[in-house]
Motif scaffolding. Structure first.
Motif, PDB file in Angstrom:
ATOM      1  N   PRO A  86     -49.948  32.185 -31.231  1.00 49.10           N
ATOM      2  CA  PRO A  86     -49.123  32.432 -30.042  1.00 49.10           C
ATOM      3  C   PRO A  86     -47.657  32.142 -30.331  1.00 49.10           C
ATOM      4  CG  PRO A  86     -50.416  30.414 -29.784  1.00 49.10           C
ATOM      5  CD  PRO A  86     -50.831  31.031 -31.087  1.00 49.10           C
ATOM      6  N   GLY A  87     -46.769  33.031 -29.890  1.00 43.77           N
ATOM      7  CA  GLY A  87     -45.332  32.816 -30.051  1.00 43.77           C
ATOM      8  C   GLY A  87     -44.772  32.151 -28.805  1.00 43.77           C
TER       9      GLY A  87
ATOM     10  N   GLY B  44     -40.000  25.435 -33.109  1.00 47.73           N
ATOM     11  CA  GLY B  44     -41.296  26.091 -33.194  1.00 47.73           C
ATOM     12  C   GLY B  44     -41.950  26.352 -31.853  1.00 47.73           C
TER      13      GLY B  44
ATOM     14  N   LYS C 121     -38.562  29.681 -28.925  1.00 42.78           N
ATOM     15  CA  LYS C 121     -37.258  30.072 -28.378  1.00 42.78           C
ATOM     16  C   LYS C 121     -36.764  31.376 -29.026  1.00 42.78           C
ATOM     17  CE  LYS C 121     -35.280  26.228 -29.757  1.00 42.78           C
ATOM     18  NZ  LYS C 121     -36.396  25.561 -30.434  1.00 42.78           N
ATOM     19  N   SER C 122     -36.827  31.413 -30.356  1.00 45.94           N
ATOM     20  CA  SER C 122     -36.355  32.618 -31.050  1.00 45.94           C
ATOM     21  C   SER C 122     -37.225  33.811 -30.699  1.00 45.94           C
ATOM     22  CB  SER C 122     -36.370  32.409 -32.562  1.00 45.94           C
ATOM     23  OG  SER C 122     -35.470  31.401 -32.915  1.00 45.94           O
TER      24      SER C 122
HETATM   25  N1  LIG Z   1     -43.103  36.502 -37.657  1.00 47.47           N
HETATM   26  C1  LIG Z   1     -43.977  35.549 -37.284  1.00 47.47           C
HETATM   27  N2  LIG Z   1     -45.277  35.651 -37.618  1.00 47.47           N
HETATM   28  C2  LIG Z   1     -46.155  34.705 -37.233  1.00 47.47           C
HETATM   29  N3  LIG Z   1     -45.855  33.629 -36.519  1.00 47.47           N
HETATM   30  C3  LIG Z   1     -44.577  33.452 -36.163  1.00 47.47           C
HETATM   31  C4  LIG Z   1     -43.571  34.403 -36.522  1.00 47.47           C
HETATM   32  N4  LIG Z   1     -42.382  33.979 -36.032  1.00 47.47           N
HETATM   33  C5  LIG Z   1     -42.637  32.818 -35.403  1.00 47.47           C
HETATM   34  N5  LIG Z   1     -43.951  32.504 -35.470  1.00 47.47           N
HETATM   35  C6  LIG Z   1     -44.581  31.326 -34.854  1.00 47.47           C
HETATM   36  O1  LIG Z   1     -44.321  31.358 -33.486  1.00 47.47           O
HETATM   37  C7  LIG Z   1     -43.957  30.079 -33.013  1.00 47.47           C
HETATM   38  C8  LIG Z   1     -42.596  30.130 -32.377  1.00 47.47           C
HETATM   39  O2  LIG Z   1     -41.604  30.387 -33.353  1.00 47.47           O
HETATM   40  P1  LIG Z   1     -40.046  30.525 -33.017  1.00 47.47           P
HETATM   41  O3  LIG Z   1     -39.900  31.494 -31.895  1.00 47.47           O
HETATM   42  O4  LIG Z   1     -39.341  30.859 -34.252  1.00 47.47           O
HETATM   43  O5  LIG Z   1     -39.698  29.048 -32.534  1.00 47.47           O
HETATM   44  P2  LIG Z   1     -38.278  28.342 -32.313  1.00 47.47           P
HETATM   45  O6  LIG Z   1     -37.220  29.379 -32.396  1.00 47.47           O
HETATM   46  O7  LIG Z   1     -38.380  27.722 -30.957  1.00 47.47           O
HETATM   47  O8  LIG Z   1     -38.132  27.305 -33.368  1.00 47.47           O
HETATM   48  C9  LIG Z   1     -44.020  29.149 -34.212  1.00 47.47           C
HETATM   49  O9  LIG Z   1     -45.245  28.467 -34.167  1.00 47.47           O
HETATM   50  C10 LIG Z   1     -43.969  30.044 -35.396  1.00 47.47           C
HETATM   51  O10 LIG Z   1     -44.725  29.515 -36.449  1.00 47.47           O
END
Ligand SMILES: Nc1ncnc2c1ncn2[C@@H]1O[C@H](COP(=O)(O)OP(=O)(O)O)[C@@H](O)[C@H]1O
Ligand SMILES: [Mg+2]
Lengths: 253, 281
Positions: free
Chosen positions: A21-22, A43, A46-47
């Protein structure tokens, strides 16, 4: 009517080792010209959320409306600034980076250089218009990126931890600059950060996210007069409140 | 050492010298010394062996004799004529490889379908020495310039294809996203982002492709029944034991390679990827 509405948005990443889950069931809305910060531990998604709003990722559930219309992909109504300094095109000067969006819009060369110059003046880089990005410091590169995202006049500015990789002094300076830029341009801003002081300094309202898999924990309005004094009692109170919601781990970050 | 080995050894040696450019500002002298160093060492060793008289002078002439032949053939216009013919074939073959290689490489980098089609072909054909195809090409397209240029282009395109493909794959996703968010359609994304983004790798591919083109052209000129050309001259000189002529030809190949490297590739890079900070000096 809110400028942006995020309704029950979820995204699940498909990875070779299964689905991850994202973000999960995120809902909130942003008023026109509002400065909204999204704060959450690393993690938490947010992104992911910002990339969905930017239109780079399609949500697996829920929908996002901008100006009442459901978004289906990226568009010139949104400008995006990433954390990575490398987002600028190294083969283009600062000026040519900023004119890129205007070029895509088919605006004449003279006109787009005039607009780009104004934008670079806004971020106080008018002396470096002919420099290539690799000759600029990290802070300067991020300022070019902001000018570039504003130049084609999107109504929304999306920023993903744009100052996280800068040193503390430069970051303070950049936050002041961004506050000024926002006051002058009155864009609707969604700004992602894991830095609580940054959020209190910049935001009209802060959306706090839970740890992974992230969803909205709470929303906190920041009703402090601008420009804000990071050493004032009220400022520190807000900071403490945010830290309380975030719990231990992000508080230390 | 056979003549063929001599030719490849010579070009290989030139490659080594060229691969270590020291172009710091202000130390042009050091740079010149570094460039000259391998030539001086090999030249000195050559002179010693030649003057010791281990080999018959006809087979191992001194550098003075080679230089005299070089000057004589140049003044007579023979050497320039050979060199120009070779350069024309080299340019045509290399241009073919550059255009086809960049186009195919970019297609492979951007389209999954193109990658599925070309990658297996490229990985099978690329490791085979280009000269192995020479008899086939000469049978299919006849003796002469057409088959030669085609073979040079074919054999040197793989280095360009593989490097361009790698370069496109290495284009930063963040550039693509930035461009898309600013309204770039696919055509402009390609022209304004993918192409410049992949340029450091494309240059590497072109350099390797050029080296490949040289190697194969010199050999094919002998087989293809052409009347002029450095390869033809070198191999032709063997009939009459004109070792000095062979060496003069080898020298010209080295000189042309050096000029191409210093005044074409390095300048192109200095003006683009080095200026943009995408590649170290
Ligand atoms: N391209 C991707 N493929 C698989 N999992 C992802 C990918 N990008 C992010 N994740 C997972 O989704 C979750 C949220 O990531 P992200 O949005 O980058 O968090 P943040 O920006 O808050 O640090 C994390 O657990 C990360 O491991
Ligand atoms: Mg992130």
């Amino acid at each position: 009517m809110p400028h942006i509405e995020i309704r029950d948005v979820s995204l699940i990443y498909d990875t070779p080792s299964g689905s991850v889950p994202g973000v999960q069931g995120v809902s909130f809305s942003i008023e026109p010209s509002e400065f909204l910060c999204i704060v959450g531990p690393s993690g938490c998604g947010k992104s992911t959320l910002l990339n969905i709003i930017a239109g780079f990722l399609m949500p697996t559930g829920g929908e996002i409306r901008i100006g009442g219309k459901i978004i289906t992909g990226h568009g010139m109504d949104r400008g995006v600034v990433f954390q990575d300094f490398a987002q600028l095109f190294p083969w283009r000067t600062a000026l040519a980076n900023v004119t890129f969006g205007l070029e895509m819009k088919g605006i004449s060369k003279a006109e787009r250089e005039k607009i780009a110059l104004e934008q670079l003046r806004l971020v106080k880089l008018d002396k470096f218009v002919r420099s290539y990005p690799h000759h600029l410091s990290g802070g300067m590169q991020q300022r070019v990126a902001i000018a570039r995202a504003l130049a084609y006049n999107p109504s929304v500015l999306l920023m993903d931890e744009p100052f996280a990789a800068l040193d503390a002094l430069t970051r303070d300076e950049m936050q002041r600059l961004l506050a000024d830029v926002w006051r002058e341009t009155k864009k609707t801003v969604i700004y992602v950060t894991h830095n609580v002081a940054e959020a209190v300094y910049l935001a009209d309202r802060v959306v706090v996210m839970t740890p992974h898999p992230g969803t909205v924990k709470t929303e906190i309005p920041i009703r402090l007069a601008r420009p804000r004094d990071p050493l004032s009692v009220e400022f520190l109170e807000h900071q403490k409140e945010l830290l309380r919601h975030l719990g231990g781990e992000a508080g230390k970050a | 050492m056979t003549l063929r080995d001599a030719v490849t050894a010579e070009t290989a040696r030139a490659d080594v010298a060229l691969a270590t450019p020291a172009r710091g500002i202000g130390d042009r002298l050091r740079s010149a010394a570094l460039t000259a160093y391998p030539f001086v060492v090999v030249g000195a060793m050559w002179e010693i062996v030649a003057h010791l008289g281990i080999f018959p002078p006809r087979l191992f002439p001194t550098l003075e004799e080679v230089a005299a032949t070089f000057v004589r053939l140049t003044v007579m216009g023979i050497l320039p004529h050979h060199a120009l013919e070779t350069l024309a074939r080299l340019s045509a073959g290399f241009a073919l490889a550059a255009v086809a290689g960049v186009v195919i490489g970019i297609a492979m980098g951007r389209s999954r379908r193109a990658e599925d089609i070309f990658l297996p072909l490229v990985s099978i054909i690329a490791p085979i020495p280009g000269i192995a195809y020479a008899p086939l090409f000469l049978l299919w397209f006849g003796l002469g310039n057409f088959a030669t240029v085609l073979l040079v282009g074919f054999a040197s395109s793989f280095a360009v294809i593989i490097n361009t493909w790698t370069g496109v794959k290495a284009v930063k996703e963040i550039w693509v996203r930035s461009a898309q968010s600013m309204g770039a359609d696919n055509r402009r994304l390609f022209r304004l982002v993918i192409l410049p983004g992949a340029l450091p790798y494309i240059f590497t591919g072109l350099r390797l492709g050029m080296a490949q083109a040289w190697r194969i052209l010199v050999v094919v000129e002998m087989l293809a029944g052409v009347q002029w050309g450095l390869g033809w001259m070198i191999f032709g000189a063997r009939e009459f034991l004109n070792t000095d002529v062979m060496l003069a030809g080898v020298a010209v190949i080295g000189i042309i390679g050096l000029v191409l490297e210093k005044h074409v590739f390095q300048r192109l890079e200095d003006y683009t990827v080095v200026r943009w900070g995408m590649m170290e000096q």
